[in-house]
Motif scaffolding. Sequence first.
Motif, short mmCIF file in Angstrom:
data_model
loop_
_atom_site.label_atom_id
_atom_site.label_comp_id
_atom_site.label_asym_id
_atom_site.label_seq_id
_atom_site.Cartn_x
_atom_site.Cartn_y
_atom_site.Cartn_z
N SER A 75 4.94 -37.08 -14.86
CA SER A 75 5.61 -38.21 -15.53
C SER A 75 4.82 -38.70 -16.73
O SER A 75 5.39 -39.24 -17.68
CB SER A 75 5.82 -39.36 -14.55
OG SER A 75 6.68 -38.98 -13.50
N SER A 76 3.50 -38.54 -16.68
CA SER A 76 2.65 -39.08 -17.75
C SER A 76 2.22 -38.02 -18.76
O SER A 76 1.46 -38.33 -19.68
CB SER A 76 1.42 -39.75 -17.14
OG SER A 76 0.64 -38.83 -16.40
N ILE A 77 2.68 -36.78 -18.59
CA ILE A 77 2.32 -35.75 -19.56
C ILE A 77 2.98 -36.06 -20.90
O ILE A 77 4.19 -36.30 -20.95
CB ILE A 77 2.78 -34.35 -19.07
CG1 ILE A 77 2.01 -33.94 -17.81
CG2 ILE A 77 2.58 -33.30 -20.16
CD1 ILE A 77 2.50 -32.64 -17.21
N PRO A 78 2.23 -36.06 -22.00
CA PRO A 78 2.85 -36.28 -23.32
C PRO A 78 3.91 -35.23 -23.60
O PRO A 78 3.79 -34.08 -23.15
CB PRO A 78 1.67 -36.15 -24.29
CG PRO A 78 0.45 -36.38 -23.46
CD PRO A 78 0.78 -35.86 -22.09
N VAL A 79 4.94 -35.61 -24.32
CA VAL A 79 6.03 -34.69 -24.63
C VAL A 79 5.49 -33.42 -25.27
O VAL A 79 5.98 -32.31 -25.00
CB VAL A 79 7.06 -35.37 -25.56
CG1 VAL A 79 8.09 -34.37 -26.05
CG2 VAL A 79 7.73 -36.53 -24.83
N SER A 80 4.46 -33.54 -26.09
CA SER A 80 3.89 -32.37 -26.78
C SER A 80 3.25 -31.38 -25.81
O SER A 80 3.06 -30.21 -26.16
CB SER A 80 2.86 -32.83 -27.81
OG SER A 80 1.77 -33.50 -27.16
N LYS A 81 2.91 -31.83 -24.60
CA LYS A 81 2.24 -30.95 -23.62
C LYS A 81 3.22 -30.37 -22.59
O LYS A 81 2.82 -29.55 -21.76
CB LYS A 81 1.16 -31.75 -22.89
CG LYS A 81 0.05 -32.29 -23.77
CD LYS A 81 -0.82 -31.18 -24.30
CE LYS A 81 -1.93 -31.70 -25.19
NZ LYS A 81 -2.90 -32.57 -24.49
N ILE A 82 4.49 -30.77 -22.64
CA ILE A 82 5.46 -30.26 -21.67
C ILE A 82 5.63 -28.73 -21.77
O ILE A 82 5.66 -28.05 -20.75
CB ILE A 82 6.82 -30.97 -21.83
CG1 ILE A 82 6.67 -32.45 -21.44
CG2 ILE A 82 7.88 -30.31 -20.95
CD1 ILE A 82 7.91 -33.28 -21.67
N PRO A 83 5.73 -28.15 -22.99
CA PRO A 83 5.84 -26.69 -23.07
C PRO A 83 4.68 -25.97 -22.39
O PRO A 83 4.86 -24.92 -21.77
CB PRO A 83 5.86 -26.42 -24.58
CG PRO A 83 6.43 -27.67 -25.16
CD PRO A 83 5.85 -28.77 -24.32
N ARG A 84 3.49 -26.54 -22.46
CA ARG A 84 2.32 -25.93 -21.82
C ARG A 84 2.48 -25.91 -20.31
O ARG A 84 2.16 -24.93 -19.65
CB ARG A 84 1.07 -26.70 -22.21
CG ARG A 84 -0.23 -26.07 -21.74
CD ARG A 84 -1.41 -26.87 -22.25
NE ARG A 84 -2.67 -26.22 -21.96
CZ ARG A 84 -3.85 -26.72 -22.31
NH1 ARG A 84 -3.91 -27.86 -22.98
NH2 ARG A 84 -4.95 -26.08 -22.00
N LEU A 85 2.99 -27.02 -19.76
CA LEU A 85 3.26 -27.07 -18.32
C LEU A 85 4.26 -26.00 -17.93
O LEU A 85 4.06 -25.26 -16.95
CB LEU A 85 3.79 -28.46 -17.94
CG LEU A 85 4.41 -28.58 -16.54
CD1 LEU A 85 3.31 -28.55 -15.47
CD2 LEU A 85 5.25 -29.85 -16.42
N ARG A 86 5.34 -25.90 -18.69
CA ARG A 86 6.42 -24.98 -18.34
C ARG A 86 6.02 -23.52 -18.48
O ARG A 86 6.59 -22.66 -17.81
CB ARG A 86 7.65 -25.29 -19.20
CG ARG A 86 8.28 -26.63 -18.85
CD ARG A 86 9.44 -26.98 -19.74
NE ARG A 86 10.02 -28.26 -19.38
CZ ARG A 86 10.90 -28.93 -20.12
NH1 ARG A 86 11.30 -28.42 -21.29
NH2 ARG A 86 11.38 -30.09 -19.73
N ARG A 87 5.04 -23.23 -19.32
CA ARG A 87 4.58 -21.84 -19.45
C ARG A 87 3.90 -21.36 -18.17
O ARG A 87 3.77 -20.15 -17.96
CB ARG A 87 3.64 -21.70 -20.65
CG ARG A 87 4.36 -21.71 -21.99
CD ARG A 87 3.50 -21.14 -23.09
NE ARG A 87 2.35 -21.97 -23.41
CZ ARG A 87 2.36 -22.96 -24.30
NH1 ARG A 87 3.49 -23.25 -24.95
NH2 ARG A 87 1.28 -23.66 -24.53
N SER A 88 3.46 -22.28 -17.32
CA SER A 88 2.81 -21.90 -16.06
C SER A 88 3.82 -21.80 -14.92
O SER A 88 3.44 -21.54 -13.78
CB SER A 88 1.73 -22.92 -15.70
OG SER A 88 2.31 -24.17 -15.34
N ILE A 89 5.11 -22.01 -15.25
CA ILE A 89 6.17 -22.01 -14.24
C ILE A 89 7.28 -21.05 -14.66
O ILE A 89 7.83 -21.18 -15.76
CB ILE A 89 6.75 -23.43 -14.05
CG1 ILE A 89 5.66 -24.43 -13.69
CG2 ILE A 89 7.85 -23.42 -12.98
CD1 ILE A 89 6.13 -25.88 -13.67
#
Length: 228
Positions: A67-81
Amino acid sequence: MIRFYHVYQSYQKDVFALSDISFIVNPGEFIFLTGPSGAGKTTLLKLIIREEVPKKGQILVHGQNVSSIPVSKIPRLRRSIGVVFQDFKLIRTKTVFENVTFVLKTLGVDLKERRRRAHNVLKMVGLQHKTHFYPLELSGGEQQRVAVARAIVNDPALLLADEPTGNLDPDRAGEIMDLFEKINRKGTTVLVATHDRDMIQRMRKRVISLQAGRLEHDSGPQIQVEET
């Protein structure tokens, strides 16, 4: 890997798609998420990939509060999924190779490496001979295997699948689930949302059941989740 702490999600006041959901998924697990249509399965998956943000509660993925991940870091999260959908979501105007390596190309991975990775994952799903085919030239089962290859080409730590066998006959569905089991044995955590009770009984994995947005049953170890 994944931790839900008293998570609530609603789309209109006082009507909850998810209500007080708490559970933990450990690295390397294979889990079925089940329940009837409208139980909240797809909503739960959307929360994990930060497509939605919960109204209340906390969700940790890889130790991060999504919930607290900056919008700019969301693609990085999704690359691990890796994510596999019921309706495949392949790009019809692109070949199997182009579909599988689409994300790699956007990440700047060179052509030689894209070819190497595509060959490896397409060989794993039994479609290395159809690299230059287009989606509409493939059967439904083949299209879903391409979607699986695309989901794992970046070697994700976590694989999510939303009703991945819903459009397939029993034999093709079994092939897809056998693929997921093979991927899981290589160390990837797998979470599959499905209402296919026969498949769940056949595979004998941990099951998390939802009913009307509530956690009805978890066949895994009973973990006490502290109040936050």
